[in-house]
Motif scaffolding. Structure first.
Motif, mmCIF file in Angstrom:
data_model
loop_
_atom_site.group_PDB
_atom_site.id
_atom_site.type_symbol
_atom_site.label_atom_id
_atom_site.label_comp_id
_atom_site.label_asym_id
_atom_site.label_seq_id
_atom_site.Cartn_x
_atom_site.Cartn_y
_atom_site.Cartn_z
ATOM 1 N N ASP A 65 -36.104 -62.570 105.229
ATOM 2 C CA ASP A 65 -34.738 -62.290 104.712
ATOM 3 C C ASP A 65 -34.366 -60.535 105.235
ATOM 4 O OD1 ASP A 65 -34.410 -64.575 103.713
ATOM 5 O OD2 ASP A 65 -34.394 -64.013 101.728
ATOM 6 N N PHE A 66 -33.498 -60.607 105.785
ATOM 7 C CA PHE A 66 -33.138 -59.143 106.294
ATOM 8 C C PHE A 66 -31.688 -58.772 106.105
ATOM 9 C CE2 PHE A 66 -31.583 -61.348 109.969
ATOM 10 C CZ PHE A 66 -30.336 -60.807 110.174
ATOM 11 N N LEU A 67 -31.383 -57.228 105.842
ATOM 12 C CA LEU A 67 -30.123 -56.610 105.816
ATOM 13 C C LEU A 67 -30.013 -55.760 106.957
ATOM 14 C CD1 LEU A 67 -30.141 -55.387 102.087
ATOM 15 C CD2 LEU A 67 -29.041 -57.297 103.080
ATOM 16 N N THR A 68 -28.747 -55.206 107.575
ATOM 17 C CA THR A 68 -28.616 -54.306 108.322
ATOM 18 C C THR A 68 -27.785 -53.404 107.561
ATOM 19 O OG1 THR A 68 -26.732 -55.476 109.363
ATOM 20 C CG2 THR A 68 -29.160 -55.699 110.327
ATOM 21 N N VAL A 69 -28.080 -52.046 107.956
ATOM 22 C CA VAL A 69 -27.352 -50.895 107.601
ATOM 23 C C VAL A 69 -26.910 -49.970 108.744
ATOM 24 C CG1 VAL A 69 -27.367 -48.500 106.129
ATOM 25 C CG2 VAL A 69 -28.490 -50.813 105.197
ATOM 26 N N GLU A 70 -25.784 -49.397 108.661
ATOM 27 C CA GLU A 70 -25.301 -48.588 110.101
ATOM 28 C C GLU A 70 -24.901 -47.242 109.432
ATOM 29 O OE1 GLU A 70 -22.113 -49.140 113.492
ATOM 30 O OE2 GLU A 70 -23.476 -50.760 112.956
ATOM 31 N N ILE A 71 -25.573 -46.203 110.021
ATOM 32 C CA ILE A 71 -24.898 -44.820 109.530
ATOM 33 C C ILE A 71 -24.435 -43.970 110.962
ATOM 34 C CG2 ILE A 71 -25.672 -42.661 108.791
ATOM 35 C CD1 ILE A 71 -28.260 -44.027 107.444
ATOM 36 N N ALA A 72 -23.062 -43.994 111.030
ATOM 37 C CA ALA A 72 -22.573 -43.576 112.084
ATOM 38 C C ALA A 72 -23.152 -44.114 113.589
ATOM 39 C CB ALA A 72 -22.720 -42.105 112.232
ATOM 40 N N GLY A 73 -23.248 -45.460 113.532
ATOM 41 C CA GLY A 73 -23.581 -46.042 114.938
ATOM 42 C C GLY A 73 -24.966 -46.213 115.098
ATOM 43 N N GLU A 74 -25.865 -45.801 114.124
ATOM 44 C CA GLU A 74 -27.198 -45.808 114.201
ATOM 45 C C GLU A 74 -27.611 -47.152 113.015
ATOM 46 O OE1 GLU A 74 -30.232 -45.507 115.806
ATOM 47 O OE2 GLU A 74 -30.022 -43.374 115.961
ATOM 48 N N SER A 75 -28.126 -48.279 113.766
ATOM 49 C CA SER A 75 -28.202 -49.327 113.020
ATOM 50 C C SER A 75 -29.595 -49.686 112.664
ATOM 51 C CB SER A 75 -27.753 -50.408 113.925
ATOM 52 O OG SER A 75 -27.912 -51.824 113.234
ATOM 53 N N LEU A 76 -29.857 -50.101 111.514
ATOM 54 C CA LEU A 76 -31.306 -50.263 110.994
ATOM 55 C C LEU A 76 -31.438 -51.550 110.220
ATOM 56 C CD1 LEU A 76 -31.042 -46.906 108.580
ATOM 57 C CD2 LEU A 76 -31.740 -47.113 111.179
ATOM 58 N N ILE A 77 -32.547 -52.059 110.465
ATOM 59 C CA ILE A 77 -32.875 -53.609 110.035
ATOM 60 C C ILE A 77 -33.788 -53.266 108.824
ATOM 61 C CG2 ILE A 77 -34.058 -55.677 110.178
ATOM 62 C CD1 ILE A 77 -32.948 -55.744 112.933
ATOM 63 N N ILE A 78 -33.350 -54.052 107.545
ATOM 64 C CA ILE A 78 -34.492 -53.883 106.368
ATOM 65 C C ILE A 78 -35.021 -55.263 106.230
ATOM 66 C CG2 ILE A 78 -34.690 -53.210 103.979
ATOM 67 C CD1 ILE A 78 -32.315 -51.371 104.429
ATOM 68 N N ILE A 79 -36.278 -55.603 106.371
ATOM 69 C CA ILE A 79 -36.710 -56.821 106.391
ATOM 70 C C ILE A 79 -37.885 -57.023 104.979
ATOM 71 C CG2 ILE A 79 -38.463 -56.463 108.065
ATOM 72 C CD1 ILE A 79 -37.935 -59.453 109.167
ATOM 73 N N ARG A 80 -37.949 -58.448 104.766
ATOM 74 C CA ARG A 80 -39.035 -58.744 103.653
ATOM 75 C C ARG A 80 -40.148 -59.293 104.678
ATOM 76 N NH1 ARG A 80 -39.955 -58.331 97.992
ATOM 77 N NH2 ARG A 80 -37.585 -58.812 97.738
ATOM 78 N N ALA A 81 -41.288 -58.698 104.806
ATOM 79 C CA ALA A 81 -42.456 -59.175 105.409
ATOM 80 C C ALA A 81 -42.946 -60.233 104.804
ATOM 81 C CB ALA A 81 -43.204 -57.846 105.696
ATOM 82 N N GLN A 82 -44.144 -60.659 105.640
ATOM 83 C CA GLN A 82 -44.909 -61.777 105.158
ATOM 84 C C GLN A 82 -45.739 -61.534 104.167
ATOM 85 O OE1 GLN A 82 -44.930 -60.232 108.131
ATOM 86 N NE2 GLN A 82 -45.174 -61.604 110.087
ATOM 87 N N ASP A 83 -46.034 -60.284 103.831
ATOM 88 C CA ASP A 83 -46.855 -60.011 102.336
ATOM 89 C C ASP A 83 -46.073 -59.675 101.328
ATOM 90 O OD1 ASP A 83 -45.945 -57.521 103.409
ATOM 91 O OD2 ASP A 83 -47.811 -56.611 103.334
ATOM 92 N N GLY A 84 -44.623 -59.757 101.574
ATOM 93 C CA GLY A 84 -43.527 -59.448 100.434
ATOM 94 C C GLY A 84 -43.224 -58.058 100.277
ATOM 95 N N SER A 85 -43.701 -57.189 101.234
ATOM 96 C CA SER A 85 -43.254 -55.886 101.448
ATOM 97 C C SER A 85 -41.926 -55.718 102.123
ATOM 98 C CB SER A 85 -44.493 -55.180 102.159
ATOM 99 O OG SER A 85 -44.565 -55.335 103.542
ATOM 100 N N ILE A 86 -41.204 -54.739 101.858
ATOM 101 C CA ILE A 86 -39.846 -54.407 102.221
ATOM 102 C C ILE A 86 -39.952 -53.262 103.314
ATOM 103 C CG2 ILE A 86 -37.583 -53.583 101.884
ATOM 104 C CD1 ILE A 86 -37.596 -55.205 99.205
ATOM 105 N N ASN A 87 -39.655 -53.599 104.438
ATOM 106 C CA ASN A 87 -39.899 -52.380 105.570
ATOM 107 C C ASN A 87 -38.531 -52.386 106.377
ATOM 108 O OD1 ASN A 87 -42.854 -52.287 105.402
ATOM 109 N ND2 ASN A 87 -42.466 -54.449 105.572
ATOM 110 N N THR A 88 -38.353 -50.976 106.980
ATOM 111 C CA THR A 88 -37.058 -50.686 107.565
ATOM 112 C C THR A 88 -37.556 -50.205 109.087
ATOM 113 O OG1 THR A 88 -36.078 -50.007 105.590
ATOM 114 C CG2 THR A 88 -35.022 -49.454 107.550
#
Length: 387
Positions: free
Chosen positions: A57-80
């Protein structure tokens, strides 16, 4: 001479101050300094952990055109990660949210695949693993600092940034808010608002209730702005970015923070009796404010798009047991902060338009009642000036 006191009064040190000059809300050069010295160097709230419950599962966040992906990894951790493939620079995805199968981020363009925990390049089609001219380790996704606290996802684009604990003086700065058990709350509603105003004007508006009796009839009826604020214990620390704005009592006869004051849900389990008829506010610079009431929490995050446009995300959080009920009802809370927020956005947009006038070139004035706006202004000035 008698003076009508609104906004619950103000501290002795408060005085009249200059606002930003008008161009601070429109000038691309000033905006770039804000990005470089604030947005790309500060811990930012990117959402809630329960928004991405499953692997991939993931979210995207955008800051003035800089796009980021936040994802739930295989071990349950959340990474960006930066939303940029290390092959030809394509955005990995355009969706606001979704799922990458098994937690592997795969570029739609040429199917380069990355690990959702480390960002390591896992597979690049047509390139043999033993090709000595290609080093996979050099093509990993660019990772961004990510921490989770009390159910909130925090990110920082500065790889040398201090920890969230140090930046927020955790856990001591959060002592008052433990009674809301926010870690276990669940998202009942999320709304996205586009606001034609500079991001600072939206945060400045949130920092004062000088305007509340004028534009917020619903809010003012529920929590009259003329009342003194409930002060936060001085032993609970603040930091450069964590600001306790205190509590407000409900009007007599009102039992909940909503338009009619009626009870639609029980208070949070374990909430002290004396706190049920209050709402507490917390601001975290540069872009987050949280309102904690007896039976739900409302939060809003502000992200800049351009100097003259912002995106605000509104979140309504509830006890998960309430959301699971067959007759679950949350519309009272949604309606209350939706109407209040729309009133704020209109005010910010009108201020933004006025700030572009030649008559506002040198700015305006902040009254003592707007002392929290002055504090926010000084924070921005300090950062933009490199302090």
């Amino acid at each position: 001479m008698s003076v009508k006191v609104i906004e619950g009064g103000y501290p002795e040190h408060a005085t009249f101050e200059r606002t930003f000059p008008g161009k601070a809300y429109t000038d691309p050069e000033f905006f770039q300094k804000e990005l470089d010295h604030i947005w790309f160097k500060t811990w930012l709230c990117a959402g809630r952990a329960e928004e991405i419950p499953k692997t991939g599962d993931f979210l995207t966040v955008e800051i003035a055109g800089e796009s980021l992906i936040i994802i739930r990894a295989q071990d349950g951790s959340i990474n960006t990660f930066y939303n940029v493939c290390r092959h030809r620079g394509s955005r990995l995805c355009e969706a606001d949210n979704g799922n990458f199968s098994k937690g592997y981020l795969t570029c739609h363009y040429h199917s380069w695949m990355y690990d959702g925990k480390t960002g390591d390049l896992i597979n690049a089609p047509n390139i043999p693993n033993d090709d000595q001219d290609f080093v996979k380790e050099d093509r990993s996704l660019k990772k961004i600092k990510t921490e989770v606290w009390d159910g909130y996802i925090w990110i920082n684009l500065d790889e040398n940034a201090e920890s969230l604990k140090d930046a927020f003086a955790l856990p001591e700065s959060w002592a008052l808010y433990n009674q809301y058990n926010m870690k276990n709350l669940k998202l009942g509603k999320k709304k996205t608002y586009k606001v034609a105003a500079n991001w600072k004007l939206i945060m400045e508006n949130a920092a004062e209730c000088y305007h509340c009796s004028n534009i917020h009839p619903e809010l003012s009826r529920t929590t009259p702005p003329s009342r003194s604020r409930v002060k936060v214990d001085e032993k609970i620390p603040e930091t450069e970015v964590v600001k306790h704005t205190g509590g407000m009592d409900l009007r007599p006869g009102f039992e909940r923070i909503n338009i009619d004051g009626k009870v639609y849900r029980p208070p949070f389990p374990g909430l002290p009796e004396e706190e049920i008829n209050k709402i507490y506010y917390l601001h975290i610079y540069p872009h987050l404010y949280i309102g904690m009431s007896a039976d739900y929490v409302f939060m809003a995050t502000i992200f800049p798009v351009t100097p003259e446009e912002s995106i605000v995300q509104g979140y309504w959080l509830f006890d998960p047991e309430e959301l699971e009920k067959d007759d679950a009802y949350i519309q009272d809370a949604v309606d209350f902060w939706d109407v209040t927020s729309l009133q704020d956005w209109e005010a910010a947009e009108l201020a933004h338009e006025g700030n572009k006038s030649r008559t506002y070139e040198n700015g305006g004035i902040l009254t003592p009642a707007e002392w929290r706006v002055t504090a926010f202004k000084k924070y921005v000035e300090s950062k933009v000036n490199g302090n």
